[in-house]
Design a protein around this motif. Structure first.
Motif, mmCIF file in Angstrom:
data_model
loop_
_atom_site.group_PDB
_atom_site.id
_atom_site.type_symbol
_atom_site.label_atom_id
_atom_site.label_comp_id
_atom_site.label_asym_id
_atom_site.label_seq_id
_atom_site.Cartn_x
_atom_site.Cartn_y
_atom_site.Cartn_z
ATOM 1 N N SER A 1 -2.392 -14.705 -2.777
ATOM 2 C CA SER A 1 -1.849 -14.264 -4.060
ATOM 3 C C SER A 1 -1.270 -12.849 -4.036
ATOM 4 C CB SER A 1 -2.934 -14.335 -5.138
ATOM 5 O OG SER A 1 -4.054 -13.553 -4.763
ATOM 6 N N ILE A 2 -1.640 -12.041 -3.061
ATOM 7 C CA ILE A 2 -1.107 -10.679 -3.005
ATOM 8 C C ILE A 2 -0.190 -10.527 -1.803
ATOM 9 C CG2 ILE A 2 -3.140 -9.744 -4.163
ATOM 10 C CD1 ILE A 2 -3.965 -8.529 -1.465
ATOM 11 N N TYR A 3 0.645 -9.474 -1.851
ATOM 12 C CA TYR A 3 1.584 -9.208 -0.758
ATOM 13 C C TYR A 3 1.280 -7.838 -0.171
ATOM 14 C CZ TYR A 3 5.883 -8.404 1.850
ATOM 15 O OH TYR A 3 6.795 -8.136 2.857
ATOM 16 N N ILE A 4 1.126 -7.795 1.146
ATOM 17 C CA ILE A 4 0.927 -6.532 1.852
ATOM 18 C C ILE A 4 2.236 -6.152 2.526
ATOM 19 C CG2 ILE A 4 -0.318 -5.368 3.717
ATOM 20 C CD1 ILE A 4 -2.671 -7.230 3.117
ATOM 21 N N PRO A 5 2.782 -4.962 2.243
ATOM 22 C CA PRO A 5 4.042 -4.547 2.857
ATOM 23 C C PRO A 5 4.022 -4.707 4.376
ATOM 24 C CG PRO A 5 3.409 -3.004 1.162
ATOM 25 C CD PRO A 5 2.257 -3.952 1.309
ATOM 26 N N GLN A 6 5.100 -5.283 4.889
ATOM 27 C CA GLN A 6 5.196 -5.553 6.319
ATOM 28 C C GLN A 6 5.747 -4.341 7.061
ATOM 29 O OE1 GLN A 6 4.049 -8.818 7.560
ATOM 30 N NE2 GLN A 6 3.194 -8.387 5.526
ATOM 31 N N ARG A 7 5.299 -4.180 8.297
ATOM 32 C CA ARG A 7 5.749 -3.061 9.121
ATOM 33 C C ARG A 7 6.383 -3.577 10.411
ATOM 34 N NH1 ARG A 7 3.351 1.899 7.482
ATOM 35 N NH2 ARG A 7 1.626 1.666 6.006
#
Length: 413
Positions: A303-309
């Motif tokens: 359900s959540i999005y973690i910024p991609q690196r």
């Protein structure tokens, strides 16, 4: 057997209701070596950076030399804060009243504030959901504004593709100034953050990677820019007392033209910072170990999005960000924040239209022209932010992650 089952169930219940009781603003103690050094400065009474005995090098001059060596830059100047470092750097880069300066829409208020203080005009660039500059939007606003300067903010430690950014700016003759307040020690493709622009700024405010309460650095390889910075900081024609400085010839004409703005660092703060430089690489590893726990635990939630690196980025994980679901309302966000706070977890939300603490949206910067940014309102209303002080243990980070995971699942929308 029955007793064992009851014990297990009791532990499981307590895990579900666990709370956290440490401060999110409590930093590690200042190192003992820093305290000894600070006491020596206090006993001497010579706190002003130019108040030295014959042939004596001040703590500030030594700090500048040591930081420039660590950073891999030719010159370094210590200032009163990261904000004043940006103001000086912008002026040294050539920004004048009325000039347009490209910068991030997702950043902290001191960034557009530094531009505005020079009576220049911030041109805000949209953001991606990975919390970095939208390079397509940059190119559009670059052409429409005809700006010749860019102050890029590596906000919350997220680096945009620096190879692409430098290429775009170089092709269009735009001078790059870097704000590295959140990326001291980070790399892009094995090049340190701060070594891409013509001039760069750092902060040593309490919540940054070095802690002197307030303070900052400017680094550059440009002799003319550094001479201007030293004079602007308030050298009183005592610039020869600097360790990290250009040849005297770069000061000869400028010293009659550049005003004294009294933004230099003092010896007390420099004495506190010098021993910390020796610890920063080890601390970066500690931050990243803690950051990894948040990424690996919360990354399991769909359900959540973690910024991609990018693989080219080596970051410093002193804070953690995630985006809540798109269909969460303001009420959902406030409920989530309230639930977490009741369990001792302090999360900052960048989506609040009203400035709260250090969080603010571009709409609240009424001192600059209102600008139409299609993506950032949709993104910033979802951004949650957590400090990771090194007073947190690895177990602490697991507990915090567990609480967040549980509370995310409780929100009904």
């Amino acid at each position: 057997m029955l007793l064992a089952l009851r014990t297990f169930l009791k532990k499981k219940i307590s895990m579900k209701n666990m709370t956290f009781n440490k401060s999110f603003t409590q930093q590690e103690p200042i190192p003992a070596e820093s305290i000894r050094s600070a006491v020596n400065v206090l006993r001497s009474g010579r706190l002003h950076r130019y108040n030295t005995l014959d042939e004596e090098q001040s703590e500030t001059a030594l700090l500048e030399k040591e930081f420039s060596e660590w950073q891999g830059s030719k010159f370094c100047l210590a200032t009163t804060s990261g904000g004043t470092a940006m103001q000086i750097a912008l002026r040294a880069a050539g920004v004048k009243a009325g000039d347009k300066v490209l910068t991030n829409s997702f950043t902290l208020a001191p960034v557009p504030g530094a531009i505005h203080t020079l009576n220049a005009e911030p041109i805000l660039i949209d953001s991606t959901k990975d919390l970095v500059l939208d390079l397509e939007d940059l190119q559009l606003r670059m052409k429409s504004s005809k700006a010749k300067f860019m102050l890029v903010s590596h906000m919350r430690g997220h680096l945009v593709n620096m190879r692409s950014l430098v290429k775009i700016l170089k092709e269009n003759g735009i001078i790059l100034i870097e704000d590295c307040a959140h990326t001291m020690g980070a790399y892009w493709n094995n090049v340190r953050s701060g070594n891409f622009g013509s001039i760069s700024c750092f902060s040593t405010q309490t919540y940054k990677h070095l802690n002197s309460g307030e303070g900052g650095f400017i680094t550059t390889n440009d002799s003319g820019m550094m001479a201007t910075c030293i004079l602007l900081s308030g050298s009183y024609m005592l610039y020869e007392k600097h360790n990290s400085l250009p040849k005297k010839s770069f000061f000869e004409k400028k010293k009659f033209e550049v005003p004294n703005c009294s933004m230099r660092m003092d010896n007390l703060r420099a004495s506190i910072l010098r021993p910390q430089i020796k610890k920063i690489d080890a601390n970066i590893q500690k931050w990243n170990d803690r950051h990894h726990i948040f990424t690996s635990t919360l990354g399991k939630l769909e359900s959540i999005y973690i910024p991609q690196r990018s693989k080219e980025e080596k970051y410093v994980g002193s804070s953690f960000q995630f985006l809540v679901p798109r269909n969460w309302s303001e009420i959902n966000c406030v409920e989530f924040l309230t639930r977490c706070k009741k369990r001792g977890v302090e999360i900052k939300w960048f989506g609040n239209l009203k400035p709260v603490g250090y969080t603010s949206r571009h709409e609240s910067w009424k001192y600059i022209k209102a600008q139409n940014l299609p993506n950032i309102p949709k993104i910033v209303t979802r951004v949650m932010d957590i400090r990771i002080p090194l007073t947190f243990t690895l177990r602490d980070c697991r507990v915090i992650s567990k609480i967040i995971s549980e509370e995310v699942k409780k929100i009904k929308f």
